[in-house]
Design a protein around this motif. Structure first.
Motif, PDB file in Angstrom:
ATOM      1  N   VAL A 202      57.360  72.693  77.495  1.00  0.00           N
ATOM      2  CA  VAL A 202      55.899  72.651  77.563  1.00  0.00           C
ATOM      3  C   VAL A 202      55.396  72.012  76.273  1.00  0.00           C
ATOM      4  N   VAL A 203      54.851  70.806  76.397  1.00  0.00           N
ATOM      5  CA  VAL A 203      54.347  70.156  75.193  1.00  0.00           C
ATOM      6  C   VAL A 203      52.842  70.367  75.048  1.00  0.00           C
ATOM      7  N   SER A 204      52.180  70.705  76.157  1.00  0.00           N
ATOM      8  CA  SER A 204      50.737  70.931  76.074  1.00  0.00           C
ATOM      9  C   SER A 204      50.272  71.756  77.259  1.00  0.00           C
ATOM     10  N   GLY A 205      49.379  72.703  76.997  1.00  0.00           N
ATOM     11  CA  GLY A 205      48.797  73.481  78.077  1.00  0.00           C
ATOM     12  C   GLY A 205      47.468  72.891  78.520  1.00  0.00           C
ATOM     13  N   ALA A 206      47.156  71.692  78.037  1.00  0.00           N
ATOM     14  CA  ALA A 206      45.860  71.075  78.356  1.00  0.00           C
ATOM     15  C   ALA A 206      45.708  70.914  79.861  1.00  0.00           C
ATOM     16  N   ALA A 207      44.488  71.085  80.352  1.00  0.00           N
ATOM     17  CA  ALA A 207      44.228  70.992  81.790  1.00  0.00           C
ATOM     18  C   ALA A 207      44.593  69.601  82.279  1.00  0.00           C
ATOM     19  N   LYS A 208      45.071  69.560  83.525  1.00  0.00           N
ATOM     20  CA  LYS A 208      45.484  68.312  84.148  1.00  0.00           C
ATOM     21  C   LYS A 208      44.299  67.350  84.219  1.00  0.00           C
ATOM     22  N   GLY A 209      44.555  66.077  83.980  1.00  0.00           N
ATOM     23  CA  GLY A 209      43.505  65.081  84.077  1.00  0.00           C
ATOM     24  C   GLY A 209      43.306  64.663  85.523  1.00  0.00           C
ATOM     25  N   VAL A 210      43.794  63.497  85.859  1.00  0.00           N
ATOM     26  CA  VAL A 210      43.624  62.959  87.209  1.00  0.00           C
ATOM     27  C   VAL A 210      44.677  63.580  88.132  1.00  0.00           C
ATOM     28  N   GLY A 211      44.245  64.146  89.248  1.00  0.00           N
ATOM     29  CA  GLY A 211      45.161  64.788  90.189  1.00  0.00           C
ATOM     30  C   GLY A 211      46.069  63.762  90.869  1.00  0.00           C
ATOM     31  N   SER A 212      47.152  64.267  91.490  1.00  0.00           N
ATOM     32  CA  SER A 212      48.146  63.348  92.048  1.00  0.00           C
ATOM     33  C   SER A 212      47.558  62.494  93.186  1.00  0.00           C
ATOM     34  N   GLY A 213      46.676  63.074  94.002  1.00  0.00           N
ATOM     35  CA  GLY A 213      46.124  62.302  95.132  1.00  0.00           C
ATOM     36  C   GLY A 213      45.343  61.094  94.652  1.00  0.00           C
ATOM     37  N   GLU A 214      44.405  61.334  93.744  1.00  0.00           N
ATOM     38  CA  GLU A 214      43.596  60.236  93.193  1.00  0.00           C
ATOM     39  C   GLU A 214      44.493  59.273  92.404  1.00  0.00           C
ATOM     40  N   GLY A 215      45.461  59.832  91.664  1.00  0.00           N
ATOM     41  CA  GLY A 215      46.373  58.984  90.875  1.00  0.00           C
ATOM     42  C   GLY A 215      47.166  58.040  91.764  1.00  0.00           C
ATOM     43  N   MET A 216      47.660  58.556  92.881  1.00  0.00           N
ATOM     44  CA  MET A 216      48.432  57.707  93.808  1.00  0.00           C
ATOM     45  C   MET A 216      47.551  56.605  94.388  1.00  0.00           C
ATOM     46  N   ARG A 217      46.347  56.982  94.827  1.00  0.00           N
ATOM     47  CA  ARG A 217      45.438  55.989  95.421  1.00  0.00           C
ATOM     48  C   ARG A 217      45.151  54.871  94.430  1.00  0.00           C
ATOM     49  N   ARG A 218      44.837  55.288  93.199  1.00  0.00           N
ATOM     50  CA  ARG A 218      44.465  54.308  92.188  1.00  0.00           C
ATOM     51  C   ARG A 218      45.632  53.377  91.873  1.00  0.00           C
TER      52      ARG A 218
END
Ligand code: PMV
Length: 334
Positions: A202-218
């Motif tokens: 675990v390098v960071s507990g920061a909240a996820k940015g762009v979700g996988s669905g949007e990331g895949m589409r983009r």
């Protein structure tokens, strides 16, 4: 075809069966880490992938879910996550509710209790095990007696990678050709490998940015490099299955690490760019490569987030633990 129609197609005459108020079903599903990644859909609604993928399930790190049918008059679903009641407006409850909509009869409401045995802070995805456990719990509740293949198709409709979480061990998700997705399901490979290890850093507990669905589409829509991805996956899948059959840790590690870096390269060339790595991620990657240069058999993989997963054999576990005292080590074959 809609996802609800796909559920109907799977269940056939079992569709629409009634159960008593208060009846319940419970199931457990493991989390999984892809060694050859899924990134991109050919059908958004049915979550059909552009290419196949291959993962290893994480044994007792996963999700246990209980679904109970509420009585008539219940206004809304009751969703509990790790003992906490989740409000209907929260993302988790919305995703669960949308999935239950694929199955419910008019006015039917459920209580869903979910416990993740994946420590939230371990940076191991829980949506795959979550939807797999929910599909399996619904199967128990209604007594459909679904096959593993049917459960994989149902889980896929919640989250693509959930298709792989209905099985233990090494699992291959075939992309399938059919428009209805009936041939897009995941199957366990016939390969036990007791010495195989996965480590979560675990390098960071920061909240996820762009979700996988949007990331895949983009990525699919804007990265020139994405055109190379399906063929790369086909090659990596074939080589990975051979490397697993040979229990060749160095080959498995090289293919998995190369595949993950290729996926992240397509993401980085999307517009706007998608970079999940933080400075700490890059530092951890360099530590893995430095360890390897010193003779430790350890490789890395990464998903749609900043944390790094290590792949190694039992013979290198002591070295890995020495270098990364905070690592969470999983032995997928017990
Ligand atoms: O199932 P999803 O939509 O959460 O996508 C998972 C995507 C990756 O984790 C990045 C890769 C994979 O194959 O699990």
């Amino acid at each position: 075809m809609t996802a609800r129609e796909a559920v109907r197609a799977v269940l056939g005459e079992r569709w629409g069966g009634a159960v008593d108020e208060g009846a319940a079903g419970e199931a457990y599903a493991p989390a999984n880490i892809a060694l050859v990644k899924y990134w991109g859909k050919r059908d958004e609604e049915l979550k059909l992938p552009v290419a196949g993928s291959l993962s290893v399930s994480l044994g007792d790190l996963g999700t246990r879910t209980r679904v109970r049918r509420l009585g008539a008059g219940a206004g809304e679903d009751e969703v509990t996550l790790n003992g906490r009641r989740v409000g209907g407006g929260e993302g988790f409850a919305r995703r669960v509710g949308t999935y239950l909509d694929l199955f419910r009869a008019e006015g039917e409401r459920y209580a869903v209790e979910t416990e993740n045995t994946v420590p939230t802070a371990a940076g191991l995805a829980s949506s795959a095990s979550g939807f797999a456990a929910l599909a399996m719990a619904l199967d128990k509740l209604y007594g459909w007696g679904c096959t593993a293949r049917e459960l994989s198709v149902l889980a896929r409709l919640g989250s693509g990678s959930a298709a792989r979480s209905v099985e233990e061990g090494f699992v291959e998700w075939r992309k399938g050709e059919r428009e209805d997705g009936a041939d897009s399901w995941a199957e366990r490979l016939d390969a036990e490998w007791p010495g195989f290890r996965v480590g979560a850093l675990v390098v960071s507990g920061a909240a996820k940015g762009v979700g996988s669905g949007e990331g895949m589409r983009r990525t699919a829509a804007t990265s020139d490099f994405y055109a190379l991805w399906p063929a790369r996956v086909e090659r990596d899948l074939a080589a990975m299955k051979e490397a697993i059959a040979a229990r060749d840790m160095a080959r498995v590690g090289e293919i998995a690490e190369g595949n993950a870096l290729a996926m992240h390269a397509t993401m980085a060339t999307a517009r706007p760019p998608l970079v999940y790595a933080l400075p700490e991620t890059v530092a951890a990657m360099r530590e893995v490569w430095a360890a390897r240069a010193e003779g430790v058999g350890v490789w890395l993989t990464m998903d749609a987030g900043p944390n790094v997963k290590l792949l190694f054999g039992a013979g290198d576990e002591a070295d890995v633990r020495r270098r990364w005292p905070g690592v969470r080590v999983v032995a997928p074959f017990g």
